[in-house]
Structures are given as C-alpha cells and as structure tokens.
Design a protein around this motif. Structure first.
Motif, mmCIF file in Angstrom:
data_model
loop_
_atom_site.group_PDB
_atom_site.id
_atom_site.type_symbol
_atom_site.label_atom_id
_atom_site.label_comp_id
_atom_site.label_asym_id
_atom_site.label_seq_id
_atom_site.Cartn_x
_atom_site.Cartn_y
_atom_site.Cartn_z
ATOM 1 N N ILE A 152 0.833 -1.205 0.000
ATOM 2 C CA ILE A 152 0.000 0.000 0.000
ATOM 3 C C ILE A 152 0.867 1.253 0.000
ATOM 4 O O ILE A 152 0.602 2.202 -0.749
ATOM 5 N N LEU A 153 1.913 1.280 0.831
ATOM 6 C CA LEU A 153 2.802 2.445 0.853
ATOM 7 C C LEU A 153 3.520 2.632 -0.483
ATOM 8 O O LEU A 153 3.702 3.771 -0.939
ATOM 9 N N GLY A 154 3.914 1.548 -1.112
ATOM 10 C CA GLY A 154 4.521 1.639 -2.440
ATOM 11 C C GLY A 154 3.549 2.200 -3.460
ATOM 12 O O GLY A 154 3.909 3.070 -4.265
ATOM 13 N N PHE A 155 2.303 1.736 -3.413
ATOM 14 C CA PHE A 155 1.281 2.241 -4.331
ATOM 15 C C PHE A 155 1.012 3.722 -4.094
ATOM 16 O O PHE A 155 0.944 4.511 -5.042
ATOM 17 N N ILE B 48 3.256 10.391 -9.523
ATOM 18 C CA ILE B 48 2.479 10.684 -10.730
ATOM 19 C C ILE B 48 1.714 11.995 -10.565
ATOM 20 O O ILE B 48 1.635 12.800 -11.498
ATOM 21 N N ALA B 49 1.176 12.241 -9.382
ATOM 22 C CA ALA B 49 0.459 13.491 -9.128
ATOM 23 C C ALA B 49 1.403 14.691 -9.222
ATOM 24 O O ALA B 49 1.020 15.751 -9.734
ATOM 25 N N GLN B 50 2.632 14.533 -8.757
ATOM 26 C CA GLN B 50 3.611 15.616 -8.842
ATOM 27 C C GLN B 50 3.935 15.926 -10.301
ATOM 28 O O GLN B 50 4.012 17.089 -10.694
ATOM 29 N N ILE B 51 4.102 14.893 -11.101
ATOM 30 C CA ILE B 51 4.393 15.097 -12.515
ATOM 31 C C ILE B 51 3.185 15.715 -13.219
ATOM 32 O O ILE B 51 3.327 16.634 -14.039
ATOM 33 N N VAL C 242 13.542 10.574 -4.965
ATOM 34 C CA VAL C 242 13.302 9.904 -3.689
ATOM 35 C C VAL C 242 11.997 9.101 -3.745
ATOM 36 O O VAL C 242 11.931 7.959 -3.279
ATOM 37 N N GLY C 243 10.963 9.675 -4.329
ATOM 38 C CA GLY C 243 9.683 8.974 -4.448
ATOM 39 C C GLY C 243 9.795 7.705 -5.266
ATOM 40 O O GLY C 243 9.240 6.665 -4.903
ATOM 41 N N ILE C 244 10.519 7.770 -6.360
ATOM 42 C CA ILE C 244 10.697 6.579 -7.199
ATOM 43 C C ILE C 244 11.518 5.521 -6.456
ATOM 44 O O ILE C 244 11.195 4.329 -6.494
ATOM 45 N N PHE C 245 12.566 5.956 -5.749
ATOM 46 C CA PHE C 245 13.380 5.020 -4.976
ATOM 47 C C PHE C 245 12.550 4.340 -3.883
ATOM 48 O O PHE C 245 12.613 3.118 -3.706
ATOM 49 N N VAL C 246 11.756 5.127 -3.154
ATOM 50 C CA VAL C 246 10.914 4.578 -2.090
ATOM 51 C C VAL C 246 9.881 3.615 -2.679
ATOM 52 O O VAL C 246 9.625 2.544 -2.121
ATOM 53 N N TYR C 247 9.302 3.977 -3.808
ATOM 54 C CA TYR C 247 8.327 3.101 -4.460
ATOM 55 C C TYR C 247 8.934 1.743 -4.773
ATOM 56 O O TYR C 247 8.356 0.704 -4.446
#
Length: 168
Positions: free
Chosen positions: A16-19, A26-29, A48-53
């Motif tokens: 869920i956290l990854g999603f 995606i919202a930021q982009i 950072v968001g992509i790495f965490v995902y």
C-alpha cells in the motif's frame, strides 16, 4: 517443524505504501508537466519517491511471493532457514542466537555464525538474496508471523542442539 511465514500485515502495508508513493509521484508530474520549470527540490522529491516506491514494492512482493510459495523461517535437524529464500545455516556454523533491539525498526532475532565458517557460508549463499551482514543473520520480527514464538522455539532448539553436541 513450524514454519513462520512473512507477516501478512507487513506485506500489505509495504504494498500500500509503495502504491501511494507512486501515486504521489504521478500526481507531482501531472501537476507540473513542464519539467523546465521544476526546481531542484522537485527533482529530488521525484527521485526519492521513485526510490521509495521500488524499495517498498520490491520487499512487499518478495514477502507476498514467499507467502504464496509457503517459504518461511524454520529449522530441521541440519540447520535453520534464515530467510524467505530458503537459505540455510547449519547448526555447527551457529555460534549464538540472541534478541536485539534496533532503534526505529524494532526487535530482531540475530543468528551469529563462527568466523571460521565465514568463507564457506559466503560461497554457499547468494550474497544478493540473503540477509547476511558480516557473520550474522537478522530475522526482523516485523516481517515474521508469531515472531516471539519463533524466537523462543528457535532458541530452545539451539540449546537442545548444543546440549546434544556437548555430550557427544
């Protein structure tokens, strides 16, 4: 022999956290599709968001696959399966088993191995798929169902094995 599977709640939480992280990226982009007007902070947050995902998703799917394949922490007459990839440490290689508290992460069962068997263990285990750090293996309680029971039973089995080898 009990088999302690990955914790279902930890698995679901990671997925869920990854999603949610990828939705945020995606919202930021989508909120500012013109990359030329981005600040360096937005680029850092994107990376950072992509790495965490990928981190959360990888670990979550690893636990999910281990649950579906019924892979877990368990032991037999020969040794202990120390992770959900069925990597085994033999009883004669184990020096000590104890509980450790990691700040921010929680408790873990630490299996310390003898230095003399270090090279043999490294050759046998795939470094990228095992949780090896030096000569110890950490089984984090967050990732295992019934972790306290697992720790107590593993400790009892290790003590029994030490006693049987001492008398032999």
């Amino acid at each position: 022999m009990n088999k302690f599977l990955p914790n279902l709640w930890s698995t679901l939480l990671l997925l869920i956290l990854g999603f949610l992280t990828i939705v945020g990226v995606i919202a930021q982009i989508a909120s500012n599709p013109n990359l030329d007007s981005w600040t360096w902070r937005q680029f850092v947050m994107l990376v950072v968001g992509i790495f965490v995902y990928f981190t959360f998703s990888f670990v979550g799917f690893y636990y999910l696959i281990a649950r579906t394949k019924k892979r877990g922490i368990c032991w037999d007459k020969e040794g202990v399966y120390v992770d959900f990839s069925n990597h085994k440490i033999y009883w004669y290689e184990i020096e000590d088993i104890h509980r450790m508290n990691y700040p921010g992460i929680g408790k873990a069962t630490v299996i310390s191995t003898s230095v003399e068997y270090g090279q043999e263990i490294q050759k046998r285990l795939d470094k990228w798929k095992s949780t090896v750090s030096g000569y110890s293996f950490d089984i984090f309680w967050l990732s295992v169902q019934q972790s306290k029971v697992m720790h107590e039973q593993l400790l009892h089995e290790f003590e029994q094995h030490k006693k049987s080898n001492a008398t032999a």
